[in-house]
Each structure stands twice: as C-alpha cells, then as structure tokens.
Design a protein around this motif. Structure first.
Motif, PDB file in Angstrom:
ATOM      1  N   ARG A  75      45.112  49.996  50.950  1.00 39.76           N
ATOM      2  CA  ARG A  75      45.905  51.191  51.161  1.00 39.76           C
ATOM      3  C   ARG A  75      44.998  52.372  51.514  1.00 39.76           C
ATOM      4  O   ARG A  75      45.289  53.150  52.414  1.00 39.76           O
ATOM      5  CB  ARG A  75      46.704  51.533  49.913  1.00 39.76           C
ATOM      6  N   ASP A  76      43.870  52.501  50.781  1.00 43.84           N
ATOM      7  CA  ASP A  76      42.928  53.596  51.062  1.00 43.84           C
ATOM      8  C   ASP A  76      42.303  53.448  52.438  1.00 43.84           C
ATOM      9  O   ASP A  76      42.063  54.429  53.136  1.00 43.84           O
ATOM     10  CB  ASP A  76      41.830  53.646  49.994  1.00 43.84           C
TER      11      ASP A  76
ATOM     12  N   ARG B 153      44.744  45.601  46.715  1.00 46.33           N
ATOM     13  CA  ARG B 153      45.870  46.309  47.333  1.00 46.33           C
ATOM     14  C   ARG B 153      45.551  47.802  47.484  1.00 46.33           C
ATOM     15  O   ARG B 153      45.776  48.392  48.544  1.00 46.33           O
ATOM     16  CB  ARG B 153      47.120  46.116  46.498  1.00 46.33           C
TER      17      ARG B 153
END
Length: 64
Positions: A60-61, A56
C-alpha cells in the motif's frame, strides 16, 4: 573432502564436508591436516528472530 550441494543458486558455494573414512586409522592422522569446528560458546546469545512483516501495508505504501 568437500562436496558441493546440487540444486543451488547460480554460482552458489554451498558445500558439505565429508566425515573421515574408516580406512584412515588414528595412527595415520599424523600425515593429514586435522581441523574441526569449535563448539559455540555458552555465553553467546542466539540472534533474535526477525519480527513479522506486514506485506499488505508495504505494498500500500509503495503503490499508494
């Protein structure tokens, strides 16, 4: 004898070696090349297992 494993990746080279047949006696072994796998050394430590991965956070990065 060497047998290739079915259902592997394209151009895979995974294979197994067959056990010696019962029809080749110990007296006949001088006519064959005999090889074997060396046992692992007791001093060699096993490679550590990879740590956990936070998928996750990676997504996101990557995608903001």
């Amino acid at each position: 004898m060497r047998f290739y494993v079915t259902q592997q990746v394209k151009r895979g080279d995974r294979h197994l070696f067959a056990a010696r047949t019962r029809f080749i006696t110990s007296d006949m072994l001088e006519h064959f090349d005999v090889t074997g796998w060396a046992p692992p050394h007791a001093t060699e430590a096993a490679a550590p297992a990879p740590g956990s991965v936070d998928i996750r956070a990676s997504m996101r990065d990557m995608w903001g």
